[in-house]
Motif scaffolding. Structure first.
Motif, short mmCIF file in Angstrom:
data_model
loop_
_atom_site.label_atom_id
_atom_site.label_comp_id
_atom_site.label_asym_id
_atom_site.label_seq_id
_atom_site.Cartn_x
_atom_site.Cartn_y
_atom_site.Cartn_z
N THR A 70 0.74 -1.28 -0.03
CA THR A 70 0.07 0.08 -0.10
C THR A 70 0.79 1.36 -0.26
OG1 THR A 70 -0.03 0.01 2.52
CG2 THR A 70 -1.83 -1.18 1.36
N GLY A 71 0.13 2.46 -0.12
CA GLY A 71 0.82 3.79 -0.01
C GLY A 71 1.83 4.08 -1.31
N ASN A 119 12.09 -3.37 7.13
CA ASN A 119 11.70 -1.66 6.97
C ASN A 119 10.69 -1.29 6.13
OD1 ASN A 119 13.89 -1.57 9.51
ND2 ASN A 119 15.47 -1.45 7.86
N GLY A 120 10.44 -2.13 5.53
CA GLY A 120 9.36 -1.52 4.40
C GLY A 120 9.89 -0.95 3.15
N GLU A 121 11.23 -1.42 2.92
CA GLU A 121 11.88 -0.96 1.59
C GLU A 121 11.76 -1.69 0.55
OE1 GLU A 121 16.05 0.23 2.11
OE2 GLU A 121 15.53 0.80 4.21
N ILE A 122 11.27 -1.42 -0.52
CA ILE A 122 10.95 -2.36 -1.62
C ILE A 122 11.87 -2.42 -2.46
CG2 ILE A 122 9.03 -2.88 -3.51
CD1 ILE A 122 7.09 -1.05 -1.79
N SER A 174 8.45 1.79 6.66
CA SER A 174 7.86 1.72 8.01
C SER A 174 8.54 2.77 8.96
CB SER A 174 8.02 0.29 8.52
OG SER A 174 9.33 -0.01 8.46
N LYS A 175 9.55 3.24 8.54
CA LYS A 175 10.02 4.49 9.56
C LYS A 175 9.93 5.95 8.79
CE LYS A 175 14.02 1.72 10.98
NZ LYS A 175 15.48 1.42 10.87
N GLY A 176 9.04 5.96 7.92
CA GLY A 176 8.67 7.13 7.45
C GLY A 176 9.47 8.03 6.33
N LYS A 177 10.76 7.16 5.99
CA LYS A 177 11.49 7.59 5.13
C LYS A 177 11.05 7.39 3.62
CE LYS A 177 16.32 7.15 3.19
NZ LYS A 177 17.35 6.29 3.19
#
Length: 132
Positions: free
Chosen positions: A41-42, A118-121, A87-90
């Motif tokens: 998402t996002g 960390n949510g990095e794709i 996930s850290k807002g970066k």
């Protein structure tokens, strides 16, 4: 015999006309495929002078979504980017079309290959942009 040749000629002209009409379709078509094991998402597509960012709908694991973007704003040289926050807002930015101008068309395929804790794709981008 002349009628058969005439019919073949007319069908050939119609076929070629349709082919070139489809090639000149304005804007950019994208396929975004999620090969990760998480819902993504996002994601947003952006370019300079855009009126509002283009939100890509949530994509379930193994699914894909298609969208079409037709820039209508007044601009010269431009590039299209995919943006998201981890996930850290970066904020992260990936170019999906490195260069385009008004009247360009094409698109691309964006494959979301993996996502870390960390949510990095990690993604693969294939660009199919055409001039005019």
């Amino acid at each position: 015999m002349k009628k058969v040749i005439g019919v073949i000629l007319v069908l050939g002209i119609i076929g070629l006309g349709s082919y070139f009409l489809l090639l000149r379709q304005e804007g950019f078509g994208f396929t975004v495929k999620n090969q990760t094991n998480k819902e993504i998402t996002g994601l947003y597509l952006i370019y300079n002078h855009i009126n509002s960012d283009i939100k890509i709908p949530s994509i379930q694991p193994g699914e894909e979504t298609k969208l079409h973007v037709t820039p209508t704003e007044d601009f010269g040289e431009n590039s299209m980017k995919l943006q998201y926050k981890d996930s850290k807002g970066k904020q992260h930015t990936e170019y999906v079309i490195g260069y385009f101008e008004k009247g360009y068309s094409g698109g691309g395929k964006i494959t979301l290959e993996s996502i870390n804790k960390n949510g990095e794709i990690q993604m693969k981008v294939e660009d199919t942009t055409r001039l005019y």
